[in-house]
Design a protein around this motif. Structure first.
Motif, PDB file in Angstrom:
ATOM      1  N   LEU A 225       0.748  -1.214   0.079  1.00 28.28           N
ATOM      2  CA  LEU A 225      -0.016   0.209  -0.002  1.00 28.28           C
ATOM      3  C   LEU A 225       0.873   1.320   0.057  1.00 28.28           C
ATOM      4  O   LEU A 225       1.804   1.208   0.601  1.00 28.28           O
ATOM      5  N   GLY A 226       0.524   2.118  -0.707  1.00 26.67           N
ATOM      6  CA  GLY A 226       1.048   3.404  -0.664  1.00 26.67           C
ATOM      7  C   GLY A 226       2.667   3.772  -0.894  1.00 26.67           C
ATOM      8  O   GLY A 226       3.009   2.809  -1.402  1.00 26.67           O
ATOM      9  N   GLU A 227       3.232   4.641  -0.122  1.00 27.79           N
ATOM     10  CA  GLU A 227       4.514   4.681  -0.029  1.00 27.79           C
ATOM     11  C   GLU A 227       5.541   4.309   1.118  1.00 27.79           C
ATOM     12  O   GLU A 227       4.574   4.141   2.296  1.00 27.79           O
ATOM     13  N   ARG A 228       6.534   3.904   1.008  1.00 25.42           N
ATOM     14  CA  ARG A 228       7.449   3.675   2.289  1.00 25.42           C
ATOM     15  C   ARG A 228       7.491   4.799   3.020  1.00 25.42           C
ATOM     16  O   ARG A 228       7.995   5.795   2.739  1.00 25.42           O
ATOM     17  N   PRO A 229       6.974   4.709   4.410  1.00 23.12           N
ATOM     18  CA  PRO A 229       7.114   5.820   5.277  1.00 23.12           C
ATOM     19  C   PRO A 229       8.525   5.965   6.047  1.00 23.12           C
ATOM     20  O   PRO A 229       9.157   4.997   5.937  1.00 23.12           O
ATOM     21  N   ASP A 230       8.651   6.792   6.470  1.00 20.35           N
ATOM     22  CA  ASP A 230       9.727   7.177   7.420  1.00 20.35           C
ATOM     23  C   ASP A 230       9.874   6.081   8.404  1.00 20.35           C
ATOM     24  O   ASP A 230       8.738   6.065   9.222  1.00 20.35           O
ATOM     25  N   TYR A 231      10.851   5.358   8.573  1.00 21.88           N
ATOM     26  CA  TYR A 231      10.679   4.097   9.579  1.00 21.88           C
ATOM     27  C   TYR A 231      10.308   4.479  11.030  1.00 21.88           C
ATOM     28  O   TYR A 231       9.670   3.789  11.798  1.00 21.88           O
ATOM     29  N   ARG A 232      10.689   5.815  11.377  1.00 19.98           N
ATOM     30  CA  ARG A 232      10.301   6.252  12.783  1.00 19.98           C
ATOM     31  C   ARG A 232       8.819   6.085  13.162  1.00 19.98           C
ATOM     32  O   ARG A 232       8.453   5.698  14.240  1.00 19.98           O
TER      33      ARG A 232
ATOM     34  N   ARG B 283       1.050   4.400   5.479  1.00 22.21           N
ATOM     35  CA  ARG B 283       1.772   4.117   4.188  1.00 22.21           C
ATOM     36  C   ARG B 283       0.941   5.044   3.053  1.00 22.21           C
ATOM     37  O   ARG B 283       1.496   5.254   2.248  1.00 22.21           O
ATOM     38  N   ARG B 284      -0.279   5.423   3.501  1.00 20.79           N
ATOM     39  CA  ARG B 284      -1.167   6.034   2.513  1.00 20.79           C
ATOM     40  C   ARG B 284      -0.926   7.729   2.630  1.00 20.79           C
ATOM     41  O   ARG B 284      -1.457   8.191   1.710  1.00 20.79           O
ATOM     42  N   GLY B 285      -0.239   7.971   3.596  1.00 18.55           N
ATOM     43  CA  GLY B 285      -0.325   9.286   3.857  1.00 18.55           C
ATOM     44  C   GLY B 285      -1.681   9.902   4.325  1.00 18.55           C
ATOM     45  O   GLY B 285      -1.835  11.191   4.404  1.00 18.55           O
ATOM     46  N   ALA B 286      -2.460   9.224   4.859  1.00 13.73           N
ATOM     47  CA  ALA B 286      -3.859   9.690   5.421  1.00 13.73           C
ATOM     48  C   ALA B 286      -3.957   9.912   6.852  1.00 13.73           C
ATOM     49  O   ALA B 286      -2.848   9.859   7.534  1.00 13.73           O
TER      50      ALA B 286
END
Length: 126
Positions: free
Chosen positions: A17-24, A90-93
């Motif tokens: 899903l979506g983009e890889r977020p900042d791991y933090r 992951r979706r930035g939502a």
């Protein structure tokens, strides 16, 4: 419902899903999940303590069962909330809202009041 359970058991679903977020952010979500698990374990431990150390009776059994069930519910709710938050990250939502912390706080307060009443009534230590 089945798709929710699948995302609980297969984290690779979230990675698609979506983009890889900042791991933090993912690690913070995991720490929150682990804190909820500790809460669930504490409730289960409290239920076992009530069953073991309070005098016998219906009130003891009911309180022990409620604490044990609440501990299990908290664990399942923690897993569901972790998965929903991970998807949102992951979706930035927006993160999903939850009333569960407030409900849990009220239930714990009620349980503490019930234990206090039992202690004052002399159900402990006999």
């Amino acid at each position: 419902m089945l798709s929710s359970v699948r995302t609980w058991l297969d984290p690779s679903e979230n990675h698609r899903l979506g983009e890889r977020p900042d791991y933090r952010f993912s690690l913070a979500n995991e720490r929150t999940f682990l804190a909820w698990l500790r809460t669930g374990l504490a409730l289960i431990g409290g239920g076992l303590a009530v069953a073991q150390f309070l005098s016998g009776g219906l009130a003891r059994d009911v309180l022990a069962l409620v604490l044990l069930a609440l501990g299990g519910l908290v664990a399942v709710r923690a897993l569901d909330h972790w998965a929903r938050c991970e998807r949102a990250i992951r979706r930035g939502a927006e993160l999903p809202p939850s009333r569960f912390p407030a409900v849990l706080a009220l239930l714990v307060t009620f349980g503490a009041g019930a234990l206090l009443a039992m202690v004052l009534a002399g159900a402990v230590g006999r």
